[in-house]
Enzyme design. Structure first.
Site, short mmCIF file in Angstrom:
data_model
loop_
_atom_site.label_atom_id
_atom_site.label_comp_id
_atom_site.label_asym_id
_atom_site.label_seq_id
_atom_site.Cartn_x
_atom_site.Cartn_y
_atom_site.Cartn_z
N CYS A 95 0.82 -1.23 0.00
CA CYS A 95 0.00 0.00 0.00
C CYS A 95 0.85 1.27 0.00
CB CYS A 95 -0.95 -0.01 1.19
SG CYS A 95 -2.01 -1.46 1.19
N HIS A 225 -3.23 7.08 1.67
CA HIS A 225 -3.67 5.74 1.26
C HIS A 225 -5.02 5.49 1.93
CE1 HIS A 225 -4.10 1.53 0.77
NE2 HIS A 225 -3.81 1.25 2.02
N ASN A 255 -10.11 -0.51 0.16
CA ASN A 255 -8.65 -0.36 0.12
C ASN A 255 -8.12 -1.02 -1.16
OD1 ASN A 255 -5.89 -0.73 0.43
ND2 ASN A 255 -6.00 -1.32 2.58
#
Ligand code: UT7
Length: 298
Positions: A95, A225, A255
């Site tokens: 990520c 993020h 996500n």
């Protein structure tokens, strides 16, 4: 895939997912691979930048879910786009992958080795999600985003970076094992990752702003993020900043790993939220554990 659909698959509810994560739905790329999503995003970025594929010198794909180990995803993108003059490689920092890929592009450009770099974040995380594990399957979604960085005499672009890694905490968030089928799915200690993010994201942003001699009042947006709205809210609170400065879209996508920052940036850009000279902080965090931030002048 909506929360309602997930509620028919595992013991969860729309209410639990929304209140604990801020997510309402996520995309699952049933008939589309990581490289196909990457090619779509890259094509849009080329069009938006008005650059020909042959003018790209380097393609970096940030991904933890490549179609294959060989050839790398960036080579598939090169072939599909006809970017015949590009050097190609993938970078895997989960990520935090997109901001690390941007920092690599910046370094190549500043070293004078490359002029136009295509940076893509693309992840088909649904492939390594255990759809029977309610603690992880509600969080993730598939997606891709891309941008082009070009050599330029001026004061905009990536101004500075603050990047970190702590491999000793790798067990906290792992998955995608090729050799061990028992470890093919994402295995995460959610609370540990939550605490890590809430502690380290404000720290890296403050250290970046200090290094760059920038006051937080000068920052227009913190593009974080997109993992959990509660993480974003906690970061805002710890930094004593208004949530207005933390755009988010995880409600619709969940996500998306390396793709979350470029997807959000693209939405801000296409919705005319970004003006020349705006100062942005991009911050990524995830498996590794890895985390960091970039200061960008739009
Ligand atoms: O890119 C970085 C990747 N990862 C992250 O950023 C994740 C960071 N962590 C988080 O976002 C949160 O820790 C989660 C969303 C994963 C979990 O939220 P939480 O508030 O930390 O919940 P929890 O793990 O403490 O679980 C609370 C309860 C538990 O039940 P009991 O033990 O209290 O009876 C869980 O079993 O919620 C239960 N639970 C669920 N219930 C309904 C866990 N997942 C679910 C679910 N639906 N999907």
């Amino acid at each position: 895939m909506t929360n309602e659909i997930l509620s028919t698959m595992v013991d969860t509810s729309d209410e639990w997912i929304k209140t604990r994560t801020g997510i309402s739905s996520r995309r699952v790329a049933k008939n589309c691979s990581t490289s196909e999503m990457a090619v779509n995003a890259a094509g849009n970025a080329l069009e938006n930048a008005g650059i020909q594929a042959e003018d790209i010198d380097l393609i970096i794909v940030a991904t933890s879910t490549p179609d294959n180990n060989m050839p790398n995803t960036a080579s598939v993108v090169q072939s599909q786009l006809g970017a015949c003059n590009a050097v190609c490689f993938d970078e895997s920092a989960a990520c935090a992958g997109f901001i690390i890929a941007l920092s690599i592009a910046k370094a190549y450009i500043e070293a004078g080795m490359m002029k136009n770099v295509l940076v893509i974040g693309s992840d088909k995380i649904s492939r390594i999600v255990d759809w029977a594990d309610r603690s992880t399957c509600v969080l993730f979604g598939d997606g891709a985003g891309a941008c082009i960085l070009s050599a330029y005499e001026g004061n905009s672009g990536i101004l500075g970076a603050d990047l970190h890694n702590d491999g000793s905490k790798g067990e906290v968030l792992k998955g995608g094992s090729i050799d061990n089928r028992d470890e093919r799915y994402i295995d995460m200690n959610g609370q540990e990752v939550f605490r890590f993010a809430v502690r380290n994201v404000p720290e890296t942003i403050n250290s970046l702003l200090n290094k760059e001699g920038t006051n937080k009042d000068e920052v227009k947006y913190y593009v974080l993020h997109q993992a959990n709205i509660r993480i974003i809210e906690s970061v805002a609170k710890r930094m004593d900043e208004d949530m207005e400065k933390f755009p988010n879209n995880l409600k619709d996508y969940g996500n998306t790993s390396a793709a979350s920052i470029p997807i959000l940036l693209d939405e801000l850009n296409r919705n005319n939220k970004l003006q020349p000279d705006d100062l942005l902080v991009l911050a990524g965090f995830g498996a590794g554990l890895s985390w960091g931030s970039l200061l960008v002048r739009w």
